[in-house]
Design an enzyme around this catalytic site. Structure first.
Site, mmCIF file in Angstrom:
data_model
loop_
_atom_site.group_PDB
_atom_site.id
_atom_site.type_symbol
_atom_site.label_atom_id
_atom_site.label_comp_id
_atom_site.label_asym_id
_atom_site.label_seq_id
_atom_site.Cartn_x
_atom_site.Cartn_y
_atom_site.Cartn_z
ATOM 1 C CG ASP A 115 -2.209 0.824 0.924
ATOM 2 O OD1 ASP A 115 -3.271 0.197 0.719
ATOM 3 O OD2 ASP A 115 -2.126 2.070 0.885
ATOM 4 C CE LYS A 135 -5.505 1.692 4.675
ATOM 5 N NZ LYS A 135 -6.368 1.698 3.481
ATOM 6 C CG PHE A 143 -18.834 -11.055 -6.845
ATOM 7 C CD1 PHE A 143 -19.620 -10.187 -7.580
ATOM 8 C CD2 PHE A 143 -17.970 -11.903 -7.515
ATOM 9 C CE1 PHE A 143 -19.569 -10.175 -8.964
ATOM 10 C CE2 PHE A 143 -17.902 -11.904 -8.907
ATOM 11 C CZ PHE A 143 -18.704 -11.039 -9.635
ATOM 12 C CB CYS A 199 -19.887 -1.439 -3.765
ATOM 13 S SG CYS A 199 -18.271 -2.013 -3.231
HETATM 14 N N1 LIG Z 1 -15.301 -2.545 -0.135
HETATM 15 C C1 LIG Z 1 -16.038 -3.483 -0.661
HETATM 16 O O1 LIG Z 1 -16.938 -4.037 -0.043
HETATM 17 C C2 LIG Z 1 -15.780 -3.942 -2.092
HETATM 18 C C3 LIG Z 1 -16.385 -5.119 -2.552
HETATM 19 C C4 LIG Z 1 -16.139 -5.533 -3.858
HETATM 20 C C5 LIG Z 1 -15.321 -4.777 -4.685
HETATM 21 N N2 LIG Z 1 -14.768 -3.613 -4.207
HETATM 22 C C6 LIG Z 1 -13.889 -2.853 -5.116
HETATM 23 O O2 LIG Z 1 -12.544 -3.103 -4.729
HETATM 24 C C7 LIG Z 1 -11.747 -1.927 -4.940
HETATM 25 C C8 LIG Z 1 -11.053 -1.531 -3.665
HETATM 26 O O3 LIG Z 1 -12.054 -1.155 -2.726
HETATM 27 P P1 LIG Z 1 -11.721 -0.974 -1.172
HETATM 28 O O4 LIG Z 1 -13.017 -0.770 -0.500
HETATM 29 O O5 LIG Z 1 -10.810 -2.070 -0.756
HETATM 30 O O6 LIG Z 1 -10.909 0.412 -1.237
HETATM 31 P P2 LIG Z 1 -10.045 1.090 -0.071
HETATM 32 O O7 LIG Z 1 -10.111 2.540 -0.333
HETATM 33 O O8 LIG Z 1 -10.449 0.541 1.255
HETATM 34 O O9 LIG Z 1 -8.549 0.570 -0.353
HETATM 35 C C9 LIG Z 1 -7.791 0.950 -1.456
HETATM 36 C C10 LIG Z 1 -6.326 0.981 -1.008
HETATM 37 O O10 LIG Z 1 -5.488 1.104 -2.150
HETATM 38 C C11 LIG Z 1 -4.356 1.896 -1.782
HETATM 39 N N3 LIG Z 1 -3.703 2.366 -3.021
HETATM 40 C C12 LIG Z 1 -4.153 3.263 -3.919
HETATM 41 N N4 LIG Z 1 -3.275 3.379 -4.930
HETATM 42 C C13 LIG Z 1 -2.249 2.536 -4.682
HETATM 43 C C14 LIG Z 1 -1.057 2.197 -5.351
HETATM 44 N N5 LIG Z 1 -0.719 2.738 -6.552
HETATM 45 N N6 LIG Z 1 -0.218 1.293 -4.794
HETATM 46 C C15 LIG Z 1 -0.539 0.741 -3.603
HETATM 47 N N7 LIG Z 1 -1.655 1.006 -2.911
HETATM 48 C C16 LIG Z 1 -2.512 1.898 -3.448
HETATM 49 C C17 LIG Z 1 -4.950 2.971 -0.902
HETATM 50 O O11 LIG Z 1 -3.981 3.584 -0.092
HETATM 51 C C18 LIG Z 1 -5.971 2.156 -0.093
HETATM 52 O O12 LIG Z 1 -5.411 1.668 1.111
HETATM 53 C C19 LIG Z 1 -12.708 -0.866 -5.497
HETATM 54 O O13 LIG Z 1 -12.660 -0.900 -6.900
HETATM 55 C C20 LIG Z 1 -14.049 -1.351 -5.023
HETATM 56 O O14 LIG Z 1 -15.109 -0.923 -5.852
HETATM 57 C C21 LIG Z 1 -14.965 -3.193 -2.935
#
Ligand SMILES: NC(=O)c1ccc[n+]([C@@H]2O[C@H](COP(=O)([O-])OP(=O)(O)OC[C@H]3O[C@@H](n4cnc5c(N)ncnc54)[C@H](O)[C@@H]3O)[C@@H](O)[C@H]2O)c1
EC number: 1.1.1.22
Length: 448
Positions: free
Chosen positions: A30, A35, A152, A263
């Site tokens: 990350d 974090k 999912f 989402c």
């Molecule tokens: N949260 C959910 O329930 C869920 C469910 C299914 C799909 N998704 C999808 O999954 C993806 C991630 O969602 P999330 O909720 O985990 O997001 P989040 O914001 O909790 O986590 C994303 C992480 O990526 C890191 N990041 C960003 N750019 C980076 C890089 N270049 N290198 C390393 N780290 C980097 C950020 O610092 C952050 O910690 C999204 O596309 C979301 O739509 C989320």
């Protein structure tokens, strides 16, 4: 398999920990040094039931590591997952792909040998082509197969969902990735989870179509709830009556204050934009987005109306702030629109949430935060149950009644039964269950 997980948020951290639990060697990467430092100290930056244990077990077994240093993690990996955020782009609602593109460029500069690069982030159809192009342009010697593997899982039940999915979708264009992805998911495959191989664009669209369909289902029952209120029908009975039809199914038919979360709001909006871009409008989804937005604001007006049309100077207690129980995620939570509407109308708001208060504090100023449900209710003119955490399911109604200045209970999740709340001395409002229409709901349905 050696796996690098780029992005250690909800999805990256849960997926990484679960892959490690399957026996793979996982490095979670990350950009957020705070974090990663917390994770290295054994602290979990999000609230997700069971995740602390899963991370601790796999970290101590040496299968799960954390780093901010992407290059070595990618260089050593057989498979690199991209699990960075894809929020709504400010202004137009398209998915903001800047994090995905940046991750693709960083991966391109670091890959060594044949590597499968998997987009787990939710990305619009065609993004896999962009990732492939960015990698080829950044490093023409990179030997990669770019795959789409949408996630999912649901927050609050993420580990269970990841380990026992209804299906795993893998979209690929390069056959070399098929065996690698089968190996990555081998334990689930052996457990008979359907592994669905499709084209890459198809996999990308499956994720959006699935979320849009679920959002539509919620919005549909919410509109039926409004009609129930006008006609004297009971929405829980209607939901049960239609949900028992196997073609419809019982899930996602709980009427409430509108969907929120990290989402559905952004993904429905992004799908609408994709439809417009391809001159293939998705009118049902467009309407779903509009109806849901209006609904969240309408819930605030509902509270004002229940208080006789004016809330100026009155205190409203809010129970539950997160967009759903068992998470600390406040993204697009209905509570935000409801509280905003109440504060705009001049109400004092006092709120309590078991896990969401620190995220809420960062988002909403001018709200008093209480230590528990009863403290929130102290001297309040109205209690609004917004998120159905388990601890709000069996509140001591008499104690609440005694704490409050005015006995008004607005149950936006249909957790309670009218007669028990009224028996404690409250005036009770719920969603789509006017009058005594709910009297004949069987216990099992009321508890769902
Ligand atoms: N949260 C959910 O329930 C869920 C469910 C299914 C799909 N998704 C999808 O999954 C993806 C991630 O969602 P999330 O909720 O985990 O997001 P989040 O914001 O909790 O986590 C994303 C992480 O990526 C890191 N990041 C960003 N750019 C980076 C890089 N270049 N290198 C390393 N780290 C980097 C950020 O610092 C952050 O910690 C999204 O596309 C979301 O739509 C989320």
């Amino acid at each position: 398999m050696r796996i690098a997980m780029i992005g250690s948020g909800y999805v990256g951290l849960v997926s990484g920990a679960c892959f490690a639990d399957f026996g793979h060697e996982v490095v979670c990467v990350d950009l957020d040094a705070g974090k990663i430092a917390a994770l290295e100290r054994g602290e979990i930056p999000i609230f997700e039931p069971g995740l602390d244990r899963l991370v601790a077990d796999n970290a101590s077994a040496g299968r799960l590591r954390f780093t901010t240093d992407l290059a070595p993690a990618v260089a050593q990996a057989d498979v690199v997952f991209i699990a960075v955020g894809t929020p709504s782009r400010r202004g137009d609602g398209h998915a903001d792909l800047s994090y995905v593109h940046a991750a693709a460029a960083a991966i391109a500069g670091a890959v060594e040998g044949f590597t499968v690069v998997v987009t787990k982030s939710t990305v619009p159809v065609g993004t896999g082509d962009d990732v492939e192009r960015i990698i080829a342009e950044t490093n023409p010697r990179a030997d990669v197969a770019v795959v789409s593997n949408p996630e999912f899982l649901r927050e609050g039940a993420a580990i269970e969902d990841f380990k026992r999915p209804d299906r795993i979708v893998v979209g690929l264009e390069d056959e070399r990735a098929r065996d690698v992805m089968t190996e990555v998911y081998r334990p689930l495959y052996l457990n008979q989870a359907p592994l669905l191989f499709t084209g890459r664009r198809t996999a990308e669209l499956i994720k959006y179509a699935g979320n849009a369909f679920l959002a539509m289902k919620i919005t549909f029952i919410n509109e039926i709830a409004d009609l129930c209120e006008k006609t004297g029908a009971n929405v829980q009975d209607v939901a049960r009556g239609i949900g028992l039809d196997k073609r419809i199914g019982p899930k996602f038919l709980n009427a409430g204050p509108g969907y929120g979360g990290s989402c559905f709001p952004k993904d429905t909006l992004a799908l609408v934009k994709t439809g417009q871009d391809y001159d293939s409008p998705l009118r049902l989804v467009e309407t779903t987005v509009a109806v849901n937005d209006q609904r969240k604001r309408a819930m605030g007006r509902r509270v004002v109306a229940a208080l006789g049309g004016s809330v100026r100077g009155r205190t409203v207690a809010i129970l539950g702030l997160t967009f759903k129980p068992n998470t600390d995620d406040m993204r697009e939570a209905p509570s935000i629109a409801i509280i905003q509407a109440l504060r705009d109308a001049g109400a004092r708001v006092r709120a309590y949430d078991p896990e969401g208060m620190s995220a809420a504090r960062a988002l909403m100023e001018g709200v008093d935060y209480a230590d528990n449900a009863y403290a929130a209710a102290e001297g309040a003119d109205c209690l609004v149950l917004v998120t159905e955490w388990n601890q709000f399911r069996s509140l001591d109604l008499k104690r609440l009644r005694a704490a409050m200045a005015t006995p008004l209970f607005i149950d936006l999740r249909n957790v309670y039964r009218r007669r028990e709340v009224e028996a404690a001395g409250f005036t009770y409002h719920s969603i789509g269950r006017p009058g005594d229409g709910e009297a004949h709901i069987p216990e099992s349905a009321a508890a769902e």
